[in-house]
Each structure stands twice: as C-alpha cells, then as structure tokens.
Design a protein around this motif. Structure first.
Motif: not given
Length: 487
Positions: A361-365
């Motif tokens: 959710e933070f942005g790491m795939i």
C-alpha cells in the motif's frame, strides 16, 4: 709530471666508475618500470578504443602507437569505410588528422580497466574457505562496540552475512542450491541503518558498496541506470569481476522509489526502477559500465553475474506508521471487548508490526517485495539509548570532544544531568541520533572558543543548567582541580 698523470688517471677511473654505477642504477630502474608495466598488463585486460569491449570478448587486440588498442572487428570496419570512400589502403597514412592519434596518451582511465579472469584450476575449486568466515556471534560482538541497541537488527545482519558466504562456498560442493536471502531494513530516521552497514564494511574484508536509490531512473532518462549499483560494487572490488560477484550491496533510501500515487505521468524514478531491479535481486548476468554510472559509447562494459551478490535495502518509509495504524484500527468497534481508536497513538515502535500488505500500500510492487524475503524493523531511539550513544561507542561524540580538549591539556566532563538534557532535546527534534551533534555543537562553540585564551584552565564540567541555558559551565583552574573518583 708523473704525479699529474697519476691524478688524471685516478680522476678518469673515478668518473668511469661513477658512470658505470649510474648506468647500473638506470638499468635497474628501467627494469623495475618494465616489470611493473608487465605485471599491470598481466593483471588487466586491453579494451578496444573504439567499441570499448574487453579483450576477453573480442579476442586479440591490435596495438598501435600511443598505447592504443583496437579490436580486429573495428579495424576491419575502418578499412571497409575507407575502401568504400575510394581511398586506397596504401594512402591511409596520408589522410591527415583522420588517423592522427598523436594527441592521445592513454586510451581509457585506470578506473575503467578490467582485471583479467584467472584460469580455474581443478584443485582450487573453492574460492572461499569456511574456516576463515567469522561466525555470527563474532560479527555481532564487533558491531556492539560501535552500534548501541538494535539487537535484533545486528543479529539478522550477522547471520545473513555468515550464511551468504557459506552459500557461496557450498554452491561448489554439491547439487543442492541454497537461495540467497536479500533483506529489507525499515526504521525511523537517525536510528542507525546506514551506520550499521558502514560499520560492517569496516569490520569485514569483503567488497561492499553503499549506494543511494534517489538518483536511480529508468534506462534512457537523466540519472543513474539500475546497473550503476553493480558498477559501484565492481569499483569497490578493484574492477575484479570474480571478487565483485561475491560482494554485498546496500541500497539506502529504498523508499524513495515507491510507486507514485498519480498515474498521469510516466513514473521513471518509481515503479520503473523497482521493475528494473528485479533481475538484479533475483540473480542474472547484467551488462555493467566500468568506471561510470550509466552506459554510453565511451565507457567499457563487462558482464557481472548477480547470483551470489547479497542485497540489503534500507529506508525510513515516512508515513508508513499511518498505514499500519489504519490497518490496526479496523478492528476497533463499539462494545466491551472493542479496541479504542487511540490505542496506537502513543506506540513508539509501530514499525515492528509492519506487514507485506502495508509495504504494498505504501507503493512497493509485489514482485519487488517478494525478492526481499527477510523484512525487519529497527527500534526508534529512546532517551536512555541516546545517552548511551553519546558515551558508549568506540567513536562516541563525547569521546571526540574530550580528545579535542585533551590536546589543549583540558579535561572535559559531562555530568549525568547534562547527558539527559541533551537526549531530551534530541528527542524533541525527531531526527534520531543525527540531532545529537547539532545540539552539542551549539553549546560547545563558546567553550572551544574561550578555552585557548587561558592556559590556566584545567577542567570544564558541562551541567544541565548550562544545556538548558540557566547557568554556565563549571571551570576549574589547574591548581584547584579535585581528583575525580569515577575516573
């Protein structure tokens, strides 16, 4: 007359002996230079001046004056180009500036030289001796001398480094292949992530590269390519590919390549960088620029296999606590057994509860997180830990200032109240251990300025009142110093 003749003969003999000795010295000096150049040529590969490919890929080089090497392919292309322009081969020397290399001294700088790969011997299959690898408890004990707290993080890194080199050594033994355990280190700013790895680099005799993820961009855009991470490791290994393939890479500020929330523009420094790093983390043969951060026509390339390279990623991940708190607060409801919404507002080490879903959710795939199986968090520094950081490590800040004043033959003493006041001020700044030096520099300025004026000063004691600007330091003259009981 005979005496004059004898003197002339003796003078001529002396001069000839001097000339003979000088010739012997010159020849010995020339021999050393030749041996040194021969040793350098034996260790490093020749690189083509035109295509920048090493000798191991293109074969034997053609040497021309001014220490320039050209591969046979480029030389043939040059002949073909000249022949197409209806220029006879014999007229090449009359082309003027086109073939004039007189102004060129060295084809490439030394930092872009590649070491030759050693021939593998049947009896020397093991490249690493397991007996020489320091055990995890030995590595942790050495880290304890420099890093305060973070027991779990030091234990994880010590075991990871030990297992990494056991894995490299074991791969040559049998058919069982051990997967490498790349790590993701999460912690608030100033808790010691980068310092932990820098200390590890000093303690271990291994090629270790510390790089930053903020400058990385997708290939073709302004910035460093993803392969520049391996290029820095290659430079740390003295351009020895075999040595670099057993190294460790620490990528700091990994949270800066998180996927951007806005999808209107191309994310060249976020998700694209994560996708480009997948092959590095997994293990693959990549083309790496030597002595540069991005690929271009003037930089030689070499192939590095990242299969045995251990990757440690670290980042502060700001606002990750909000994501964790929102996930934990979903359980809150109304009733006797319900959890309150403000239950986690005062939680100091909320990052310890991080999960893979929070990072996604933070942005790491997901593909990137999946290649970092070991995920752990560092503790936020408390007041007691900051006091220990001030005085306990081998190169503690207080020890540095005490040594500075000891050069002026002055004792510098910090009482317990002063240490607590410094730690309290550092907690207010919310920048971790980085705030300590800024606070000490502020109140030590006047002391460092005034003490050299008076040679009679023998001891300076820093008190809590001085830190809180309610009083001044206690200054004792040389004849009135009382012995300390705690020294």
């Amino acid at each position: 007359m005979s005496d004059d003749m004898n003197k002339d003969i003796e003078y001529n003999l002396t001069e000839s002996n001097k000339e003979d000795k000088q010739e012997v010295k010159d020849s010995a000096k020339d021999k050393k230079i030749i041996d040194k150049e021969k040793e350098y040529k034996d260790d490093y590969e020749d690189i083509c001046y035109i295509c920048r490919r090493p000798e191991s890929k293109v074969g034997k080089m053609i040497h021309i004056p001014n220490n320039i090497c050209i591969c046979s392919d480029c030389m043939q292309k040059t002949f073909d180009t000249i022949n197409t322009g209806n220029v006879p081969y014999m007229d090449m020397m009359n082309l003027g500036p086109m073939m004039n290399f007189s102004g060129i001294q060295n084809e490439i700088p030394k930092s872009q030289k590649l070491k030759k790969k050693k021939e593998e011997k049947k009896e020397d299959t093991k490249t690493i001796d397991l007996k020489n690898i320091p055990a995890p408890h030995v590595i942790k004990r050495q880290l304890d001398d420099y890093v305060i707290g973070q027991e779990h993080a030091k234990k994880v890194i010590s075991v990871a480094v030990y297992n990494h080199y056991k894995r490299v050594a074991a791969n040559a033994m049998d058919d069982i292949e051990i997967e490498k355990s790349n790590m993701l280190m999460i912690g608030p700013t100033g808790c010691g992530k980068t310092y932990l790895v820098k200390t590890l680099a000093r303690l271990l005799n291994v090629p270790l590269a510390i790089t930053d993820a903020t400058a990385l961009t997708e290939a073709g855009y302004i910035g460093d390519d993803v392969e520049s991470v391996i290029s820095k490791l290659l430079a740390a290994a003295d351009n020895d590919v075999e040595k670099a393939e057993r190294g460790i890479v620490f990528i700091d500020e990994i949270d800066k390549i998180a996927k951007k929330k806005s999808t209107t523009n191309r994310d060249v420094s976020g998700e694209s960088v994560q996708q480009g790093m997948l092959k590095l983390l997994e293990g693959a043969e990549v083309e790496v620029p030597v002595g540069a951060t991005n690929k271009n026509a003037m930089v030689p390339l070499t192939t590095v296999n990242t299969k045995n390279i251990l990757f440690i990623c670290g980042g502060a991940f700001p606002d990750l606590e909000k994501i964790i708190k929102a996930r934990l607060n979903k359980k809150s409801s109304i009733g006797f057994g319900a959890e309150l919404k403000d239950k986690y507002d005062t939680e100091t080490n909320l990052l310890q509860k991080v999960t893979v879903d929070d990072l996604r959710e933070f942005g790491m795939i997901p593909e990137f997180i999946g290649r970092l199986p070991v995920i752990y968090s560092l503790e936020g520094l408390t007041k007691e830990m900051l006091v220990e950081v001030l005085k306990e490590p081998k190169n503690a800040i207080l020890k540095q200032y005490k040594k500075l004043l000891a050069l002026d033959e002055v004792d510098l003493i910090f009482d317990d109240g002063a240490l607590e006041a410094i730690a309290e001020k550092a907690l207010e700044k919310k920048t971790g251990a980085r705030a300590l030096r800024a606070i000490i520099e502020e109140f030590m300025l006047d002391i460092m300025y005034e003490i050299p004026k008076d040679d009679n000063i023998g001891r300076v004691t820093i008190t809590r009142d001085y830190i809180e600007k309610k009083g001044g330091p206690v200054i004792e003259m040389r004849g009135c110093i009382t012995p300390l009981l705690t020294e």
